[in-house]
Design a protein around this motif. Structure first.
Motif, PDB file in Angstrom:
ATOM      1  N   GLY A   1       8.548  64.587  56.789  1.00  0.00           N
ATOM      2  CA  GLY A   1       7.695  63.510  56.962  1.00  0.00           C
ATOM      3  C   GLY A   1       6.339  63.791  56.753  1.00  0.00           C
ATOM      4  O   GLY A   1       5.682  63.395  56.044  1.00  0.00           O
ATOM      5  N   LYS A   2       5.770  65.030  56.971  1.00  0.00           N
ATOM      6  CA  LYS A   2       4.412  65.466  57.262  1.00  0.00           C
ATOM      7  C   LYS A   2       4.147  65.913  55.661  1.00  0.00           C
ATOM      8  O   LYS A   2       3.256  65.327  55.121  1.00  0.00           O
ATOM      9  CB  LYS A   2       4.317  66.707  57.750  1.00  0.00           C
ATOM     10  CG  LYS A   2       2.798  67.206  58.201  1.00  0.00           C
ATOM     11  CD  LYS A   2       2.720  68.383  58.951  1.00  0.00           C
ATOM     12  CE  LYS A   2       3.108  68.401  60.526  1.00  0.00           C
ATOM     13  NZ  LYS A   2       3.361  69.532  61.272  1.00  0.00           N
ATOM     14  N   GLY A   3       5.233  66.570  54.963  1.00  0.00           N
ATOM     15  CA  GLY A   3       5.005  66.921  53.630  1.00  0.00           C
ATOM     16  C   GLY A   3       4.910  65.669  52.772  1.00  0.00           C
ATOM     17  O   GLY A   3       4.110  65.644  51.949  1.00  0.00           O
TER      18      GLY A   3
ATOM     19  N   VAL B   1       0.573  77.106  57.943  1.00  0.00           N
ATOM     20  CA  VAL B   1       2.050  77.094  57.741  1.00  0.00           C
ATOM     21  C   VAL B   1       2.425  76.133  58.629  1.00  0.00           C
ATOM     22  O   VAL B   1       2.357  76.275  59.859  1.00  0.00           O
ATOM     23  CB  VAL B   1       2.657  78.259  57.709  1.00  0.00           C
ATOM     24  CG1 VAL B   1       4.087  78.226  57.645  1.00  0.00           C
ATOM     25  CG2 VAL B   1       2.063  79.592  56.638  1.00  0.00           C
ATOM     26  N   ARG B   2       3.000  74.893  58.284  1.00  0.00           N
ATOM     27  CA  ARG B   2       3.268  73.674  58.969  1.00  0.00           C
ATOM     28  C   ARG B   2       4.477  73.146  58.915  1.00  0.00           C
ATOM     29  O   ARG B   2       5.020  73.020  57.778  1.00  0.00           O
ATOM     30  CB  ARG B   2       2.119  72.696  58.584  1.00  0.00           C
ATOM     31  CG  ARG B   2       0.803  72.937  58.640  1.00  0.00           C
ATOM     32  CD  ARG B   2      -0.136  71.797  58.017  1.00  0.00           C
ATOM     33  NE  ARG B   2      -0.080  70.732  59.082  1.00  0.00           N
ATOM     34  CZ  ARG B   2      -0.768  69.679  58.775  1.00  0.00           C
ATOM     35  NH1 ARG B   2      -1.351  69.587  57.483  1.00  0.00           N
ATOM     36  NH2 ARG B   2      -0.788  68.776  59.628  1.00  0.00           N
ATOM     37  N   SER B   3       5.381  73.259  59.850  1.00  0.00           N
ATOM     38  CA  SER B   3       6.674  72.499  59.749  1.00  0.00           C
ATOM     39  C   SER B   3       6.499  71.210  59.645  1.00  0.00           C
ATOM     40  O   SER B   3       5.852  70.616  60.189  1.00  0.00           O
ATOM     41  CB  SER B   3       7.699  73.101  61.079  1.00  0.00           C
ATOM     42  OG  SER B   3       7.014  72.515  62.155  1.00  0.00           O
TER      43      SER B   3
ATOM     44  N   ILE C   1      -3.465  59.677  62.951  1.00  0.00           N
ATOM     45  CA  ILE C   1      -3.970  60.326  61.960  1.00  0.00           C
ATOM     46  C   ILE C   1      -4.683  61.650  62.471  1.00  0.00           C
ATOM     47  O   ILE C   1      -5.278  61.557  63.531  1.00  0.00           O
ATOM     48  CB  ILE C   1      -5.199  59.478  60.903  1.00  0.00           C
ATOM     49  CG1 ILE C   1      -4.560  58.312  60.630  1.00  0.00           C
ATOM     50  CG2 ILE C   1      -5.652  60.436  59.993  1.00  0.00           C
ATOM     51  CD1 ILE C   1      -5.740  57.391  59.913  1.00  0.00           C
ATOM     52  N   GLU C   2      -4.366  62.753  61.791  1.00  0.00           N
ATOM     53  CA  GLU C   2      -5.261  63.899  62.203  1.00  0.00           C
ATOM     54  C   GLU C   2      -6.247  64.337  61.384  1.00  0.00           C
ATOM     55  O   GLU C   2      -5.763  64.228  60.073  1.00  0.00           O
ATOM     56  CB  GLU C   2      -4.011  65.085  62.612  1.00  0.00           C
ATOM     57  CG  GLU C   2      -3.082  64.922  63.460  1.00  0.00           C
ATOM     58  CD  GLU C   2      -1.997  65.680  63.604  1.00  0.00           C
ATOM     59  OE1 GLU C   2      -2.084  66.937  62.988  1.00  0.00           O
ATOM     60  OE2 GLU C   2      -0.912  65.425  64.430  1.00  0.00           O
ATOM     61  N   PHE C   3      -7.406  64.687  61.569  1.00  0.00           N
ATOM     62  CA  PHE C   3      -8.502  64.965  60.716  1.00  0.00           C
ATOM     63  C   PHE C   3      -9.057  66.235  61.067  1.00  0.00           C
ATOM     64  O   PHE C   3      -9.208  66.572  62.320  1.00  0.00           O
ATOM     65  CB  PHE C   3      -9.376  63.696  60.456  1.00  0.00           C
ATOM     66  CG  PHE C   3     -10.020  63.540  61.578  1.00  0.00           C
ATOM     67  CD1 PHE C   3      -9.696  62.580  62.518  1.00  0.00           C
ATOM     68  CD2 PHE C   3     -11.481  64.109  61.843  1.00  0.00           C
ATOM     69  CE1 PHE C   3     -10.225  62.438  63.775  1.00  0.00           C
ATOM     70  CE2 PHE C   3     -12.240  63.812  62.841  1.00  0.00           C
ATOM     71  CZ  PHE C   3     -11.711  62.769  63.816  1.00  0.00           C
TER      72      PHE C   3
ATOM     73  N   LEU D   1      -5.515  65.458  57.443  1.00  0.00           N
ATOM     74  CA  LEU D   1      -4.778  66.584  57.590  1.00  0.00           C
ATOM     75  C   LEU D   1      -2.953  65.996  57.790  1.00  0.00           C
ATOM     76  O   LEU D   1      -2.106  66.796  57.868  1.00  0.00           O
ATOM     77  CB  LEU D   1      -4.751  67.578  58.554  1.00  0.00           C
ATOM     78  CG  LEU D   1      -6.069  68.327  58.186  1.00  0.00           C
ATOM     79  CD1 LEU D   1      -6.516  69.423  59.299  1.00  0.00           C
ATOM     80  CD2 LEU D   1      -5.796  69.265  56.956  1.00  0.00           C
ATOM     81  N   GLN D   2      -3.071  64.908  58.127  1.00  0.00           N
ATOM     82  CA  GLN D   2      -1.691  64.282  58.726  1.00  0.00           C
ATOM     83  C   GLN D   2      -1.772  62.619  58.879  1.00  0.00           C
ATOM     84  O   GLN D   2      -3.009  62.115  59.583  1.00  0.00           O
ATOM     85  CB  GLN D   2      -1.286  64.997  60.013  1.00  0.00           C
ATOM     86  CG  GLN D   2       0.373  64.494  60.063  1.00  0.00           C
ATOM     87  CD  GLN D   2       0.975  65.266  61.142  1.00  0.00           C
ATOM     88  OE1 GLN D   2       0.520  66.172  61.595  1.00  0.00           O
ATOM     89  NE2 GLN D   2       2.127  64.769  61.556  1.00  0.00           N
ATOM     90  N   THR D   3      -0.788  62.137  58.380  1.00  0.00           N
ATOM     91  CA  THR D   3      -0.817  60.421  58.911  1.00  0.00           C
ATOM     92  C   THR D   3       0.630  60.046  58.981  1.00  0.00           C
ATOM     93  O   THR D   3       1.666  60.786  58.588  1.00  0.00           O
ATOM     94  CB  THR D   3      -1.507  59.517  57.864  1.00  0.00           C
ATOM     95  OG1 THR D   3      -1.498  58.276  58.525  1.00  0.00           O
ATOM     96  CG2 THR D   3      -0.501  59.172  56.589  1.00  0.00           C
ATOM     97  N   ARG D   4       1.174  59.378  60.085  1.00  0.00           N
ATOM     98  CA  ARG D   4       2.324  58.757  60.417  1.00  0.00           C
ATOM     99  C   ARG D   4       2.448  57.606  60.943  1.00  0.00           C
ATOM    100  O   ARG D   4       1.254  57.342  61.753  1.00  0.00           O
ATOM    101  CB  ARG D   4       3.079  59.685  61.102  1.00  0.00           C
ATOM    102  CG  ARG D   4       2.549  60.244  62.585  1.00  0.00           C
ATOM    103  CD  ARG D   4       3.548  61.348  63.212  1.00  0.00           C
ATOM    104  NE  ARG D   4       2.431  61.965  64.080  1.00  0.00           N
ATOM    105  CZ  ARG D   4       2.557  62.941  64.639  1.00  0.00           C
ATOM    106  NH1 ARG D   4       3.558  63.473  64.423  1.00  0.00           N
ATOM    107  NH2 ARG D   4       1.533  63.523  65.295  1.00  0.00           N
ATOM    108  N   ASN D   5       3.129  56.666  60.984  1.00  0.00           N
ATOM    109  CA  ASN D   5       3.351  55.365  61.808  1.00  0.00           C
ATOM    110  C   ASN D   5       3.318  55.842  63.099  1.00  0.00           C
ATOM    111  O   ASN D   5       4.155  56.691  63.759  1.00  0.00           O
ATOM    112  CB  ASN D   5       4.667  54.609  61.696  1.00  0.00           C
ATOM    113  CG  ASN D   5       4.796  54.166  59.815  1.00  0.00           C
ATOM    114  OD1 ASN D   5       3.722  54.137  59.437  1.00  0.00           O
ATOM    115  ND2 ASN D   5       6.178  53.865  59.701  1.00  0.00           N
TER     116      ASN D   5
HETATM  117 MG    MG Z   1       0.170  67.178  63.380  1.00  0.00          MG
END
Ligand code: MG
Ligand code: ADP
Ligand code: MG
Length: 866
Positions: free
Chosen positions: A20-22, A90-92, A317-319, A329-333
């Motif tokens: 999801g992140k990628g 390095v992010r899983s 959202i992460e920023f 740096l990240q977004t998701r529902n």
């Molecule tokens: Mg995160």
């Protein structure tokens, strides 16, 4: 085969391959958002490595090296050199978000030498802050050395030097690093100095974390397949910890608790990564950023809007801001409460972002359940002890004092106390206590036991089959492992999850009726089958209509024979020795029931109502102990010995397989005759008063064609006479049967000849097909689930392979006889979303469920139909 994708190569559809992140990092890159460049090692690489570790050295290794080279070119920095230092995270990231399962390492690539170069290029404090964070995260994620162990050392050193790390001199920083490195040695390992080694080890560790015990348990709990694997995202670092024009934050584009359309979140200045959530310093609300870094704030708002428009949903959202420059740096529902779910979906329709149909599909039926029942406060629940788990028999949440009897429940209630009724099992005698209780807990019984059915009907939260509890109703104690609870102790019951907690937990109630009504009205436009209610009391019938039932699919009549006065007449009837006694009892019962039906029809009006004639075995109406027998004998002017003898005669080894349903109708036709007389007397009266009513009489437990023909025959005669007596032209009514025995399914074509309609009683049908007593399944269903012998309780979700096939067969057969025959489902699975999807597929006309399940069922029906 491609093992690595740069962010600019992927898209959000690639979640399974990129996690999801990628996938979202790739999508944001494609949209032109400021995402630090990087690449994703696929989930397939993870699975290959886990199956065959040599895969890493053989293939993956050289691909990662090549990708790092490309990243160096793209960022114009070096991952190994001393100038223009490239560091990575390095992010899983798996296809399904698994919070807290697998961790992230930041600042990877630093070592004893490079930290000095970085210090020269930036500042010493910054460089060492990054390095000690790397050591800490690397130790934790790769070698399982707990973060706290590092923190302890840091605190010790701050104390020793009497200052915080921000004020350390170079030699003090160096001492801290040495102390951290020593921790590795103490754990029989060492911190690798080569950035490439760091990268390989970190990647392997993230891969392996897929098979963590915690991760496995989480996947089992959420039915996530174990073969998916996790992706690894390797991304160039940006630094929120490089001064006071830098920072990091987490923001929801709308309020996740209320759904309000306003940014909601926090940030910290001069901070990195998890600092915001870790609670080391108190973060500030995102609004404050507007004053502090107005440009970054404006950029953030713009990107947040782009992301919402693009994903057509609220985003989490992460920023990070580095020297005034914003990076996403990240977004998701975003996760949200039931209330917010509903409001956001409706708002998105209003804003033209999604269609009504999409809104209907997006909300889960469980969300609807949470909207009409209270739930426990999510934070508060973490501070109480979980006592035991049972079956989630009826949703909702409540706290109260333990009582063991119906009397005590009423007594406490009169004093204004809230009570939880705890029993081994409940019976019809407990009904008053159940009504005044906040929740009901039984140690025995399944999803269709008395307690479960009654509680669902009342919308009271309930747990059944809580086998870990030993309930002693005499001593008034509950024993659960080493704990002993007594009357008056506080208990909190989560009926939606089937969990029982010690003490008090505050609840959250949602009152957002109008939004819910609107959504359900949209849902109804797609529905291809109807939703009726299982209800018989005036109160339940009203609730059912209010919740949007299109009719009543099952009105049981048992309750009309209970209550002190009525049961006496029923007993008089059962024990009658002459015609006079029979006549007297029947007349009394008729008067009572006529009034009942009159009130019921008044509520239901012109909607169809299926009325099931008396179903339970006779002996349920008889007294059980000698004192009661003596009292009854006196009231009826009979010898106690005679009453006792009759009771013995009526005794059955297996009452649920015994003299009940239509079998009783055949041997004691006067009872069914009295019932239809009561029904039609009141129906006729209401018709004369200008109303339309539509009774559907249902004959239970039919197995033989002749049973149905016989009962139907004398009922029709009776009904004809009633119309004659009232000098009235017959109005439309129907006589149908309940299909609840496997044999009835097999001969459905024959039964259809005499039945106007069918209704599948899936509770008994499941009981009879499996040979599982519905009241005892609680004893072993959890063991079955643990061993994966059965994954579902068949009384909760239809067993499609067995019971479902029988129903499908019967429907096909019945429609061979009568093409347009009305066929419904009136068991508990009628309210279950998964089962509803199956019922639609096989052409069922309506499902019927308890009133409080109707809203969720309406949505489930629409979703199954779209
Ligand atoms: Mg995160
Ligand atoms: P989780 O899945 O636990 O949220 P993430 O991979 O999102 O883990 O990482 C957690 C945090 O680490 C991010 O929110 C971000 O603040 C920080 N982070 C991750 N990668 C980077 C990066 N390349 N540059 C700066 N910060 C990063
Ligand atoms: Mg039945």
């Amino acid at each position: 085969e491609k093992l690595i994708y740069f962010f600019k190569e992927g898209r959000s559809e690639d979640k399974e391959l990129l996690g999801g992140k990628g996938a979202n990092l790739a999508e944001m890159t494609r949209l032109g958002l400021p995402v630090p460049p990087g690449f994703t090692v696929t989930t397939e690489s993870c699975m290959k490595y886990l199956e065959e570790p040599s895969f890493f050295e053989r293939s993956l290794r050289k691909d990662i090296l090549k990708a790092i080279k490309n990243l160096e070119v793209e960022t114009k920095k070096s991952f190994t050199g001393d100038e223009k230092i490239l560091l990575v995270s390095v992010r899983s990231g798996a296809a399904f978000s698994m919070p807290g399962m697998m961790d992230t390492i930041l600042n990877l690539g630093l070592n004893d030498l490079r930290v000095q170069s970085l210090a020269r290029l930036t500042s010493m404090d910054f460089a060492f802050d990054c390095y000690r964070r790397l050591l800490q995260m690397f130790g934790d994620v790769v070698y399982g050395i707990h973060k706290d162990k590092f923190n302890v050392r840091l605190q010790k050193m701050e104390k020793q030097f009497s200052k915080t790390m921000a004020d350390f001199q170079e030699n003090e920083h160096l001492q801290l690093i040495e102390s951290f490195k020593a921790l590795f040695i103490e754990n029989d390992t060492f911190f690798p100095q080569d950035p490439i080694d760091q990268l390989f080890e970190a990647t392997k560790a993230v891969f392996k974390s897929w098979n963590n015990h915690r991760a496995k348990v989480y996947r089992d709990m959420h039915e996530i397949p174990h073969h998916l694997g996790t992706a690894v995202n390797i991304q160039s670092m940006v630094f929120g910890n490089s001064g006071n024009d830098s920072g990091t934050g987490v923001v929801f584009t709308r309020n996740p608790a209320t759904g309000e359309n306003k940014l909601f979140g926090e940030f910290l200045l001069n901070a990195q990564g998890e600092d915001v959530v870790a609670g080391i310093r108190t973060p500030e609300s995102i609004e404050a950023l507007q004053q502090i870094l107005p440009e970054a704030y404006a950029d953030f708002k713009r990107y947040a809007n782009i992301l919402e428009q693009h994903y057509k949903d609220m985003q989490d959202i992460e920023f990070t801001i580095e020297n005034g420059e914003l990076f996403i740096l990240q977004t998701r529902n975003g996760k949200r409460t039931a209330k917010a779910t509903l409001k956001i979906a409706l708002d998105l329709v209003n804003e033209g972002l999604i269609t009504k149909k999409e809104a209907v599909l997006r909300i889960s039926p469980e969300t609807i359940d949470q909207l009409i029942h209270p739930i426990f406060d999510v934070k508060a629940i973490q501070n109480v002890e979980l006592l035991a788990e049972g079956l989630p028999a009826s949703p909702g949440a409540a706290t109260g004092e333990i009582v063991f009897t119906s009397e005590k429940a009423k007594e406490y209630r009169a004093l204004g106390k809230k009570v939880i009724l705890v029993r081994q099992e409940t019976s019809p005698e407990d009904i008053e206590g159940m009504i005044v209780s906040e929740a009901i807990v039984t140690s025995r019984g399944g999803m269709t036991s008395h307690a479960a059915v009654v509680a669902r009907g009342m919308g009271t939260c309930c747990i059944t089959g809580c086998e870990a509890l030993t309930v002693n109703e005499e001593l008034k104690t509950i024993t659960c492992r080493e704990r002993i609870l007594t009357e008056g102790d506080l208990l909190s019951v989560d009926g939606s999850a089937g969990r029982l907690y010690l003490g008090e937990v505050p609840t959250v109630v949602v009152e957002n009726d109008q939004n819910l009504q609107l959504l359900l009205s949209w849902a109804d436009d797609y529905a291809e089958l109807q939703v009726r209610a299982n209800a018989e009391t005036v109160q339940d019938l009203k609730k059912a209509i209010e919740f949007g039932a299109t009719g009543i699919g099952l009105a049981r009549t048992e309750h009309m024979f209970f209550g002190e006065e009525r049961v006496l007449e029923m007993r008089r009837l059962i024990l009658a020795e002459n015609k006079q006694e029979i006549k007297l009892a029947l007349e009394k019962l008729l008067t009572f029931q006529q009034e009942d039906f009159y009130q019921m029809f008044q509520v239901v009006k012109d909607k169809p109502m299926v009325i099931r004639l008396l179903d339970p075995p006779m002996h349920e109406f008889l007294p059980h102990d000698f004192k009661e027998i003596k009292q009854l004998a006196a009231k009826l002017d009979k010898y106690p010995s005679m009453v006792e003898e009759q009771m013995k005669r009526l005794q059955e080894t297996n009452p649920m397989l015994g003299h009940r349903g239509c079998r009783l109708g055949i041997t004691e036709p006067q009872i069914y005759q009295m019932q239809v007389e009561a029904i039609f007397n009141s129906a006729i009266q209401l018709t004369k008063e200008g109303n339309t009513v539509f009774p559907e009489i249902m004959i239970p437990l039919v197995a033989e064609k002749e049973e149905l023909a016989y009962v139907k025959g004398f009922l029709m005669d009776t009904i004809e006479n009633i119309f004659k007596k009232h000098q009235m032209e017959p109005f439309p009514y129907e006589i149908g049967t309940m299909i609840e025995l496997p044999r009835a399914c097999i001969i459905a074509d024959q039964l259809a000849q005499d039945a106007d309609f069918f209704s599948f009683g899936t509770n008994d049908l499941t009981q009879m097909t499996y040979g599982f007593s519905r009241d005892d399944i609680g004893k072993f269903i959890n063991s079955y689930k643990e061993r994966s012998i059965m994954t579902q309780d068949p009384f909760q979700t239809l067993d499609q392979n067995g019971v479902g096939e029988l129903i499908k067969f019967a429907v096909t057969k019945a429609r061979q006889t009568k093409e347009n025959m009305m066929i419904g489902i009136c068991g508990e699975v009628g309210g279950d979303p998964k089962s509803i999807a199956f019922f639609r597929k096989i052409g069922i006309d309506y499902v019927s469920c308890s009133p409080y399940r109707i809203p969720a069922a309406r949505l489930a029906v629409a979703q199954a139909s779209i």
